[in-house]
Design a protein around this motif. Structure first.
Motif, PDB file in Angstrom:
ATOM      1  N   GLY A 119       0.852  -1.197   0.000  1.00 20.87           N
ATOM      2  CA  GLY A 119       0.000   0.000   0.000  1.00 20.87           C
ATOM      3  C   GLY A 119       0.882   1.240   0.000  1.00 20.87           C
ATOM      4  N   MET A 142      -1.211   7.697   2.170  1.00 19.70           N
ATOM      5  CA  MET A 142      -0.621   8.814   2.891  1.00 19.70           C
ATOM      6  C   MET A 142       0.099   8.353   4.152  1.00 19.70           C
ATOM      7  SD  MET A 142      -3.633  11.607   2.340  1.00 19.70           S
ATOM      8  CE  MET A 142      -2.672  13.002   2.942  1.00 19.70           C
ATOM      9  N   ALA A 143      -0.416   7.305   4.809  1.00 20.40           N
ATOM     10  CA  ALA A 143       0.180   6.887   6.081  1.00 20.40           C
ATOM     11  C   ALA A 143       1.578   6.291   5.874  1.00 20.40           C
ATOM     12  CB  ALA A 143      -0.753   5.918   6.804  1.00 20.40           C
ATOM     13  N   ASN A 159       1.904  -1.138  -4.728  1.00 17.55           N
ATOM     14  CA  ASN A 159       0.671  -0.368  -4.597  1.00 17.55           C
ATOM     15  C   ASN A 159      -0.354  -0.816  -5.623  1.00 17.55           C
ATOM     16  OD1 ASN A 159      -0.916   1.585  -3.391  1.00 17.55           O
ATOM     17  ND2 ASN A 159      -0.377   3.136  -4.909  1.00 17.55           N
ATOM     18  N   ALA A 160      -1.542  -1.125  -5.161  1.00 21.46           N
ATOM     19  CA  ALA A 160      -2.586  -1.571  -6.082  1.00 21.46           C
ATOM     20  C   ALA A 160      -2.971  -0.446  -7.033  1.00 21.46           C
ATOM     21  CB  ALA A 160      -3.800  -2.058  -5.301  1.00 21.46           C
ATOM     22  N   GLU A 161      -2.993   0.796  -6.541  1.00 18.48           N
ATOM     23  CA  GLU A 161      -3.281   1.928  -7.422  1.00 18.48           C
ATOM     24  C   GLU A 161      -2.080   2.140  -8.333  1.00 18.48           C
ATOM     25  OE1 GLU A 161      -5.129   5.886  -6.261  1.00 18.48           O
ATOM     26  OE2 GLU A 161      -5.070   4.875  -4.332  1.00 18.48           O
ATOM     27  N   ARG A 214      -4.509  12.296  -0.879  1.00 19.96           N
ATOM     28  CA  ARG A 214      -5.889  11.868  -1.092  1.00 19.96           C
ATOM     29  C   ARG A 214      -6.899  12.918  -0.604  1.00 19.96           C
ATOM     30  NH1 ARG A 214      -7.100   7.013  -2.398  1.00 19.96           N
ATOM     31  NH2 ARG A 214      -5.221   6.059  -1.578  1.00 19.96           N
ATOM     32  N   ILE A 248      -0.831  -6.914  -3.825  1.00  9.82           N
ATOM     33  CA  ILE A 248      -0.276  -8.110  -3.181  1.00  9.82           C
ATOM     34  C   ILE A 248      -1.422  -9.076  -2.891  1.00  9.82           C
ATOM     35  CG2 ILE A 248       0.812  -8.981  -1.070  1.00  9.82           C
ATOM     36  CD1 ILE A 248       2.781  -7.715  -2.949  1.00  9.82           C
ATOM     37  N   ARG A 293     -13.077   7.455  -3.524  1.00  8.60           N
ATOM     38  CA  ARG A 293     -11.923   7.057  -2.751  1.00  8.60           C
ATOM     39  C   ARG A 293     -10.613   7.450  -3.416  1.00  8.60           C
ATOM     40  NH1 ARG A 293     -10.399   6.204   2.337  1.00  8.60           N
ATOM     41  NH2 ARG A 293      -8.326   5.316   2.258  1.00  8.60           N
ATOM     42  N   LEU A 353     -17.335  13.270   3.183  1.00  8.42           N
ATOM     43  CA  LEU A 353     -16.999  12.902   1.812  1.00  8.42           C
ATOM     44  C   LEU A 353     -18.139  13.160   0.851  1.00  8.42           C
ATOM     45  CD1 LEU A 353     -15.063   9.545   1.641  1.00  8.42           C
ATOM     46  CD2 LEU A 353     -14.300  11.896   1.453  1.00  8.42           C
ATOM     47  N   GLY A 401      -2.247   3.150   9.369  1.00 10.21           N
ATOM     48  CA  GLY A 401      -3.202   3.761   8.447  1.00 10.21           C
ATOM     49  C   GLY A 401      -4.612   3.341   8.778  1.00 10.21           C
ATOM     50  N   GLU A 402      -5.484   3.532   7.824  1.00  8.38           N
ATOM     51  CA  GLU A 402      -6.901   3.271   8.067  1.00  8.38           C
ATOM     52  C   GLU A 402      -7.195   1.790   8.294  1.00  8.38           C
ATOM     53  OE1 GLU A 402      -9.196   5.072   4.952  1.00  8.38           O
ATOM     54  OE2 GLU A 402      -9.213   7.008   5.971  1.00  8.38           O
ATOM     55  N   LEU A 430      -8.996   9.830   9.637  1.00  9.70           N
ATOM     56  CA  LEU A 430      -8.500  11.168   9.312  1.00  9.70           C
ATOM     57  C   LEU A 430      -6.978  11.115   9.422  1.00  9.70           C
ATOM     58  CD1 LEU A 430     -10.953  13.440  11.331  1.00  9.70           C
ATOM     59  CD2 LEU A 430     -10.810  13.255   8.853  1.00  9.70           C
ATOM     60  N   VAL A 431      -6.301  11.968   8.666  1.00  7.41           N
ATOM     61  CA  VAL A 431      -4.850  11.794   8.604  1.00  7.41           C
ATOM     62  C   VAL A 431      -4.101  12.123   9.895  1.00  7.41           C
ATOM     63  CG1 VAL A 431      -4.616  11.980   6.118  1.00  7.41           C
ATOM     64  CG2 VAL A 431      -4.453  14.030   7.524  1.00  7.41           C
ATOM     65  N   LYS A 434     -13.887  20.714   3.354  1.00  7.16           N
ATOM     66  CA  LYS A 434     -13.118  21.460   2.354  1.00  7.16           C
ATOM     67  C   LYS A 434     -13.997  21.867   1.173  1.00  7.16           C
ATOM     68  CE  LYS A 434     -10.039  18.345   1.708  1.00  7.16           C
ATOM     69  NZ  LYS A 434     -10.708  17.308   2.488  1.00  7.16           N
TER      70      LYS A 434
END
Ligand code: SRM
Ligand code: FAD
Ligand code: SF4
Ligand code: FES
Lengths: 818, 110
Positions: free
Chosen positions: A9, A12-13, A35-37, A44, A81, A129, A155, A277-278, A289-290, A322
């Protein structure tokens, strides 16, 4: 030998953990990321500004490809993975890449929750997402159809605002009775709903989705609610929550609860595997939240270098939405209860609502809507558990009221904050951290402070506070605009470019680009218009305007409209007109079938909806009646508004109308860094609004008060007084001189008030009011440049200049159908 | 379809188009913008931005792209594709030079 660190992954974390690790111990690990993305690490949080069009994806990248190369990190993009073999200490990607690890980090984030109603799999149902979701939404928005957003939380509302901004018709469906019920109390939720509705977003609360049905070609067509309501939609965004993505960990036999269970130092049930991370669950909690995720990142980085002292401590994180123009802040606990008291402030007229929740004289919750600048201060009180009995009466009015500083010193608020006060909520950075880093590292610009402290580098909502801290720490040597480069074609800032154009006598755009080592072949939309202005301003007699470096409006001398037609605004000197002029306008409107005629906010008449090809003919007729271009499109002198003054008004002290006309006739045609608007009022009642113009004159019995640095558009700024003079001649001299000073020093697109903030009012006063020689030199400079500038662009074009702009190159006969 | 059977129409000379500028060709309801870049390459796109139909011929030409005058999308002159994070495509048309003469094919590239 280096140990092998593998990360699953690249969100951000782990991105933050890696950054921290590389500073602490750059050579300890050989790092590989899967990373899957299919992309690099990006912010993000900032997807919403990308969706609304305020930012480009490139602007939200955290680590670009170069970063991975520089830091020797191997990144497999688009590699998910699928297996962790704990016995062999190996991971395998779906494309068959196998990697050995000594230490493994699982940072798979979370997956959006999709309500399994019938139809949830139809094409056109999206989650919110990642960038792919944003791209799909923006594509769907092209059809300008209707969108339904299911979920009225953070969101969902950001998605709704973004889609609206992209031109869609948007409805938000929310199960609970008020919006964002987890962060806002019902009163604030209601205000938020009203605000969104005013922006044209429909909001249905207490609405339960029953099913999604398709249209005839098998894509989504409508949302059906439990109560029978049917809402047509060509796009549906589900933003109803997230689930920690812990499947992979579970499959490999790690302890998993809601998320991947980790100790307070981020270790999973396998001591060589960490998670953050999340997807991680620490102390029974998962976070979304970050701010807490970044805390995890710091702990993990320390852990990986052998420092086991850092432990995760649960924390409150304030919430902000935001969506541009919506000011909202909430933190802590705001449920009602017998043991709690509350202080509420409402101002219905301005839509402000503030509520503090107290327990035992301590702040335990805060909800601010409409005016949230005191948020961090209240949050500080909440975290410190300070007893507020002494200041209770004034508390709700905020920091300035409590500390008794009603003066307008913009720095008063940050000055008064204690060192521990948190400035950047996302990254948990305190005032003390920022100030110390600035001093220790000798930082002088915002970008450097961002990269060293991370403050304001995530959601950006504390940028203003960070800049204030910089001013506080660095004094006058800091100015917020200083070191930004002109654009991505060069590293030089505006001031440097202007200085070098003079010093090296650079006189054409290609020459500037060559000599100053531009990194692109022919510049971009940002630098070309700027350079063109600098050259026009600096070499008025020699430089040939580069027509192709002007924005279309300045190229065809009219304002482009949304449908590609143009609007035309002739000068109406000082706002005064006559029957003859009005008749000529009326004739032109009839002859060319002009759809709209409107009085502008600048005391003149706008004719809108003119076809490009008709422009020269329209100008010809206007020109015959004596009209010249009003430059309503120009970075140049626009309007000089006046009031009736001594001619008619019983209060008029001087001839404000006459003076305004004189100024406009003297200064029209000049190019300036940004638009320039003037006004002259006949007395301090100020009916021409001179105190919010770039330069204004307020007539008084003893003469004239000259004002500077106002604006009333994106920012509202009252003017400052430049000085008082007693004759019209002096007024002309001062205004013309200060305009020339601005023309020579201003950055392209920087209005007078921003230039004034940069150079200081005192400096301007010194040169223009106190030093008569300098004033005269500037005045003469302006007069000289007007010799070349004061040419009516309309009559030029009527006589044939740039004819090609208005005529097609060719008109082809249609081929007969075969 | 091969190049031989393309239907080329002569639309004017390269000198009719300003350097880093554009001119329009009217074809029934459709307007086609003909661009000339700083290195004298010629491109043809439908004069319609994929965002909100802004007239691309009124944009600023730079580095093989044009920036739309309405909301600053950047469109590739070669492919008509929106650049960066923006998604969308304007129709693009083949162009050929015969000396100074510009020949346009009215069959959009696919
Ligand atoms: C026509 C007019 C509105 C109207 O119907 O009244 C207008 C129309 C536009 N204004 Fe304005 N502004 C008009 C008076 C104003 C005023 C009032 C005034 O001048 O007293 C203001 C606030 C005063 C000020 O400038 O501080 C105003 C503040 C803006 C701003 C914000 C500027 C700022 O720095 O904060 C913009 C955006 C910009 O320039 O980047 C803007 C931009 C625009 C643009 C050019 C937007 C655009 O890029 O297309 C609009 C052009 C429409 C067109 O094609 O005609 N317009 N605009 C007014 C023309 C005045 C004139 O006779 O020339
Ligand atoms: C639109 C939006 C707005 C937000 N706004 C805010 C805000 O204002 N403030 C705030 O604090 N937070 C906000 N958040 C939340 C914040 O972005 C997240 O909390 C944070 O990004 C999570 O980081 P992460 O590293 O845990 O996971 P992610 O960033 O989700 O990263 C996980 C990554 O792992 C990859 N992955 C998953 N499984 C595998 C696998 N098996 N193999 C390889 N790779 C895998 C995924 O593709 C993904 O790229 C927002 C989130 C969104 C979507
Ligand atoms: S306020 Fe000015 S810029 Fe905004 S829509 Fe009206 S005219 Fe256009
Ligand atoms: S129409 Fe081209 S950018 Fe909006």
């Amino acid at each position: 030998m280096k140990q092998k660190l593998v990360i699953i992954g690249n969100g951000m974390a782990p991105g933050r953990a890696l950054e921290k690790l590389l500073t602490l111990a750059p050579d300890l690990y050989e790092v590989t990321i899967f990373n899957a993305e299919n992309r690099v690490n990006y912010n993000r949080i900032m997807l919403s500004p990308v969706l609304s069009g305020e930012k480009k994806f490139e602007e939200i990248i955290i680590h670009g490809d170069g970063w991975y190369i520089k830091n020797n990190v191997t990144l497999y993009k688009g590699h998910k993975i699928t297996n962790i073999d704990r016995a062999k200490k190996q991971v395998t990607s779906e494309h068959g890449i196998v990697a050995d690890y000594d230490k493994l980090i699982i940072a798979t984030g979370s997956t959006p929750f999709i309500i399994p109603v019938p139809g949830h799999k139809l094409p056109g149902v999206l989650s919110y997402r990642d960038l792919d979701d944003v791209t799909a939404m923006m594509l769907a928005a092209k059809s300008r159809g209707s969108a339904v957003v299911i979920g009225g939380g953070l969101l969902g509302l950001e998605a709704a605002a973004g889609l609206k901004e992209q031109g869609m018709d948007v409805t938000v469906i929310h199960l609970m009775p008020t919006l964002m019920e987890r962060q806002l109390d019902p009163a604030a939720g209601y205000l938020l709903q009203q605000e969104l509705e005013q922006r044209g977003i429909k909001v249905l609360c207490g609405a339960n989705t029953k099913e999604i049905t398709s249209d005839t070609d098998g894509k989504v067509g409508a949302v059906h609610l439990e109560d029978g309501t049917v809402i047509p939609a060509s796009l549906i965004v589900m933003a109803v929550g997230i689930r920690p993505n812990s499947k992979l960990a579970e499959q490999s036999g790690l302890d998993v609860n809601r998320g991947i269970v980790v100790s307070d130092n981020m270790q999973t049930s396998d001591p060589d595997i960490y998670s953050l991370g999340e997807c991680a669950e620490v102390g029974g909690m998962c976070y979304g939240l970050v701010a807490p995720l970044y805390q995890m990142a710091n702990i993990l980085a320390a852990q990986l270098t052998g420092d086991e002292t850092a432990k995760f401590v649960a924390q409150y994180t304030p919430t902000r939405l935001k969506v541009t123009g919506i000011d909202l802040y909430s933190a802590g606990d705001f449920a009602e209860g017998d043991d709690r008291e509350e202080i509420v402030f409402r101002d219905a007229a301005s839509g402000v609502y503030k509520r503090l929740i107290l327990k035992d004289n301590k702040v335990i919750g805060v909800v601010l809507y409409g005016e949230a600048s005191d948020g961090p201060w209240f949050f500080e009180k909440l975290k410190s558990g300070e007893n507020i009995r002494e200041i209770r009466d004034m508390l709700i009015f905020g920091q300035n009221a409590v500390l008794g500083s009603t003066n307008a010193d913009p720095l008063a608020a940050v000055t008064a904050l204690p060192d521990e006060a948190e400035i950047c909520g996302c990254n948990g950075i305190s005032k003390g951290d920022i100030v110390t880093t600035i001093t220790k590292k000798g930082l002088t610009d915002l970008a450097a402070v961002r990269s060293h402290t991370k403050a304001s580098a995530s959601c950006g909502s504390c940028t203003g506070l960070v800049e204030q801290l910089m001013t506080l720490t660095l004094g006058d040597s800091f100015n917020a605009n200083a070191v930004q480069s002109l654009c991505s074609c060069t590293e030089l800032g505006h001031s440097d470019v202007r200085r070098l154009i003079k010093a090296k006598q650079l006189k054409t755009i290609p020459q500037v680009m060559q000599e100053l080592e531009w990194q692109t072949s022919c510049g971009c939309v940002k630098c070309r218009p700027a350079l063109n202005y600098y050259l026009v301003a600096d070499w008025p007699n020699e430089y040939a305007d580069d027509y192709q470096s002007r924005f279309i409006n300045e190229r065809v001398h009219a304002n482009i409209q949304k449908d590609g037609t143009y609007s035309v605004v002739p000068r109406m000197w000082g706002g005064v007109t006559s029957a003859k002029e009005l008749r000529a306008i009326a004739d032109v409107v009839d002859k060319f079938d002009i759809p709209t005629v409107k009085c502008t906010g600048g005391q003149r008449i706008d004719m809108l909806g003119i076809k490009k090809q008709d422009l020269p003919a329209v100008w010809k007729d206007l020109g015959e009646a004596g009209f010249v271009s009003g430059h309503a499109y120009a970075k140049g002198l626009r309007t000089v508004k006046t009031c009736v003054g001594t001619d008619w008004c019983r209060f008029g002290t001087q001839d404000s109308t006459g003076l305004g006309i004189k100024l406009e006739k003297f200064m029209w045609g000049s190019w300036t860094p940004a638009k320039l608007k003037l006004a002259v009022s006949g007395c301090p009642r100020n009916c021409s609004e001179a105190t919010c113009k770039d330069i204004g004159v307020v007539c008084i019995d003893s003469g004239y008060e000259i004002h500077i640095g106002g604006a009333a558009g994106l920012h509202i700024r009252g003017t400052k007084i430049l000085g008082n003079v007693s004759t019209e001649k002096e007024v002309m001299e001062v205004i013309v001189a200060v305009t020339q000073m601005y023309r020579e020093q201003g950055h392209y697109l920087e209005r007078i008030y921003k230039w004034m903030d940069r150079v200081g009012l005192e400096e301007i006063q010194k040169q223009i009011m106190d030093d008569l020689d300098t004033r005269v030199a500037y005045y003469n400079g302006f007069v000289y440049s007007q010799k070349f500038a004061q040419v009516d662009p309309w009559s030029e074009r009527v006589s044939g200049v740039d004819k090609h702009e208005f005529n097609p190159l060719a008109t082809l006969a249609l081929e007969p159908a075969e | 379809m091969n190049a031989m059977t393309e239907n080329w129409v002569e639309i004017g000379s390269i000198n009719d188009i300003p350097l880093r500028g554009a001119r329009c060709v009217e074809h029934g309801d459709m307007t086609i913008a003909i661009f000339r870049t700083s290195d004298d390459k010629i491109f043809a796109l439908e004069d319609k931005c994929p965002h909100k139909n802004g007239p691309l011929s009124d944009g600023i030409v730079h580095d093989g792209c044009v920036t739309c005058p309405l909301h600053n999308w950047v469109i590739s002159l070669e492919t008509g594709q929106a650049q960066g994070a923006d998604k969308g495509q304007s129709l693009s048309f083949p162009v050929q030079m015969n000396g100074n003469k510009i020949l346009l094919s009215l069959r959009a590239k696919s």
